[in-house]
Design a protein around this motif. Structure first.
Motif, mmCIF file in Angstrom:
data_model
loop_
_atom_site.group_PDB
_atom_site.id
_atom_site.type_symbol
_atom_site.label_atom_id
_atom_site.label_comp_id
_atom_site.label_asym_id
_atom_site.label_seq_id
_atom_site.Cartn_x
_atom_site.Cartn_y
_atom_site.Cartn_z
ATOM 1 N N PRO A 1 0.823 -1.215 0.000
ATOM 2 C CA PRO A 1 0.000 0.000 0.000
ATOM 3 C C PRO A 1 0.857 1.265 0.000
ATOM 4 O O PRO A 1 1.897 1.320 0.666
ATOM 5 N N THR A 2 0.427 2.260 -0.760
ATOM 6 C CA THR A 2 1.100 3.560 -0.758
ATOM 7 C C THR A 2 0.074 4.632 -0.390
ATOM 8 O O THR A 2 -1.133 4.407 -0.459
ATOM 9 N N TYR A 3 0.589 5.800 -0.022
ATOM 10 C CA TYR A 3 -0.280 6.867 0.481
ATOM 11 C C TYR A 3 0.011 8.172 -0.251
ATOM 12 O O TYR A 3 1.105 8.384 -0.786
ATOM 13 N N LYS A 4 -0.953 9.047 -0.243
ATOM 14 C CA LYS A 4 -0.834 10.336 -0.921
ATOM 15 C C LYS A 4 0.234 11.186 -0.251
ATOM 16 O O LYS A 4 0.369 11.213 0.970
ATOM 17 N N THR A 5 1.005 11.887 -1.072
ATOM 18 C CA THR A 5 2.038 12.787 -0.570
ATOM 19 C C THR A 5 1.763 14.207 -1.048
ATOM 20 O O THR A 5 0.932 14.421 -1.934
ATOM 21 N N SER A 6 2.455 15.152 -0.469
ATOM 22 C CA SER A 6 2.332 16.543 -0.910
ATOM 23 C C SER A 6 3.661 17.245 -0.686
ATOM 24 O O SER A 6 4.557 16.726 -0.022
ATOM 25 N N GLY A 7 3.778 18.438 -1.234
ATOM 26 C CA GLY A 7 5.005 19.203 -1.048
ATOM 27 C C GLY A 7 6.163 18.653 -1.851
ATOM 28 O O GLY A 7 5.983 17.905 -2.819
ATOM 29 N N ASN A 8 7.359 19.014 -1.446
ATOM 30 C CA ASN A 8 8.574 18.641 -2.170
ATOM 31 C C ASN A 8 9.631 18.046 -1.248
ATOM 32 O O ASN A 8 9.884 18.562 -0.159
ATOM 33 N N LEU A 9 10.250 16.981 -1.739
ATOM 34 C CA LEU A 9 11.467 16.429 -1.140
ATOM 35 C C LEU A 9 12.481 16.341 -2.284
ATOM 36 O O LEU A 9 12.660 15.294 -2.902
#
Length: 362
Positions: free
Chosen positions: A56-64
């Motif tokens: 399972p993966t999850y939603k991300t936001s912003g920048n890395l």
């Protein structure tokens, strides 16, 4: 012709001659400048940089964002005019050619080395991220390279799993060299291995490889050193419980390891590491999650600032150099491990920036 006009004409001709000479005179220098930055949580060419399947993966936001440095090629000869311009430019730096390409390294050799380091950094980033999350990863010591015309050629092969040397179990790649060098040149050393084909077939079937072979090799003297060698380089091969692909071309070297590992952690866990903020960084990473120093730190800071980053995750060993010339608007955050980085990201999300570990120029 009036004397003043003649003097001005002569001066102009001398200046032109000097400029022409400067263009023609090669100098032993290379230039470093800020390279592109890439959001490890985003896409490049329409494809996600990090692709995970089987978990399972999850939603991300912003920048890395990982950061890079652009350098002149190993085979490129700067001229005097280019070197002087580079010295005067604020967002670039001119360094001795041997600093970037020691020992007369060619363009082909440099490209190959950078590709190998980049590949290894991806593997270590995966291991560090999964280990941080408590997800088991199977590791084994393997033959990475067999040197041409060495005693091992034809007997050991890349991908062979090294279980033991002279009956002593091997747990780390460095164990192999230690055990081999207990011998004198000309003595025999016995490797217990699982052949590469057997190991690959077992991995494809999702099973642990079985069936070892004993290979005896006569050591020889190392060039310029009185120690025994067989002519291999040992490395570590990992088996992951699900698929993680890093899709990024035209990038080399090991310095993106930290940012890749954080991107993987973010995608595999609920919530968002960045809190929607723009964070960049750099640093090598090993399988245990330890962050190591990189080159060109000041160029990477400029590239990150220009891309819009507000915070920069900085390897502890690079802190002094980074703090000596930090672009305005960019906050340096000192990190020594992936766990340090996660804790700092938590502070950034919470707005507790006063508590961030900082870098000092002292």
């Amino acid at each position: 012709m009036p004397r003043r006009t003649a003097t001005m004409l002569a001066s102009t001709l001398i200046l032109i001659a000097l400029l022409c000479a400067g263009v023609l005179i090669p100098v032993p220098y290379s230039e470093m400048s800020p390279g592109p930055t890439v959001n490890t949580l985003g896409k490049v060419g329409g494809e996600p940089v990090l692709q995970i399947s089987g978990h399972p993966t999850y939603k991300t936001s912003g920048n890395l964002n990982m950061t890079t440095v652009r350098v002149t090629g190993a085979d490129y000869n700067m001229n005097l005019v280019e070197a002087v311009y580079g010295w005067l430019a604020h967002d670039g730096v001119v360094v001795p050619h041997d600093t970037l390409y020691p020992g007369g390294k060619t363009e082909e050799q440099s490209t190959q080395e950078n590709a190998e380091e980049f590949s290894q950094s991806q593997e270590s980033a995966k291991v560090a991220a999964l280990t941080e999350l408590g997800i088991p990863v199977t590791s084994r010591v393997v033959v990475s390279t067999v040197i041409k015309d060495s005693p091992a050629q034809g007997k050991l092969h890349a991908g062979d799993v090294i279980k033991a040397v002279d009956g002593t179990a091997v747990k780390q790649p460095e164990d192999v060299a230690k055990l081999v060098t207990k011998h004198k040149p000309g003595e025999n050393v016995t490797f217990t291995v699982i052949p590469a084909k057997t190991a690959a077939a077992a991995e494809k079937a999702g099973k642990q490889p079985q069936g070892t072979e004993k290979i005896t090799i006569t050591t020889k003297k190392a060039p310029k050193e009185n120690r025994a060698i067989v002519g291999i380089q040992a490395g570590t091969d990992h088996t992951f419980p699900f698929e993680i692909d890093i899709k990024l071309a035209d990038v080399g070297g090991p310095s993106a390891g930290l940012m890749f590992s954080l991107g993987i952690v973010d995608k595999l866990t609920p919530g968002q590491l960045t809190g929607g903020k723009f964070i960049a960084g750099t640093g090598t990473i090993d399988d245990q999650g330890k962050v190591g120093p990189i080159g060109g730190i000041n160029m990477k800071l400029v590239g990150a600032r220009d891309a819009g980053a507000r915070y920069f995750l900085t390897p502890g060993d690079n802190c002094k150099a980074a703090a000596s010339d930090t672009p305005s608007g960019l906050t340096l955050v000192k990190v020594k491990t992936i766990d340090d980085a996660k804790k700092s990201l938590e502070k950034i999300r919470a707005g507790d920036t006063a508590g961030l570990p900082s870098c000092s120029a002292g």
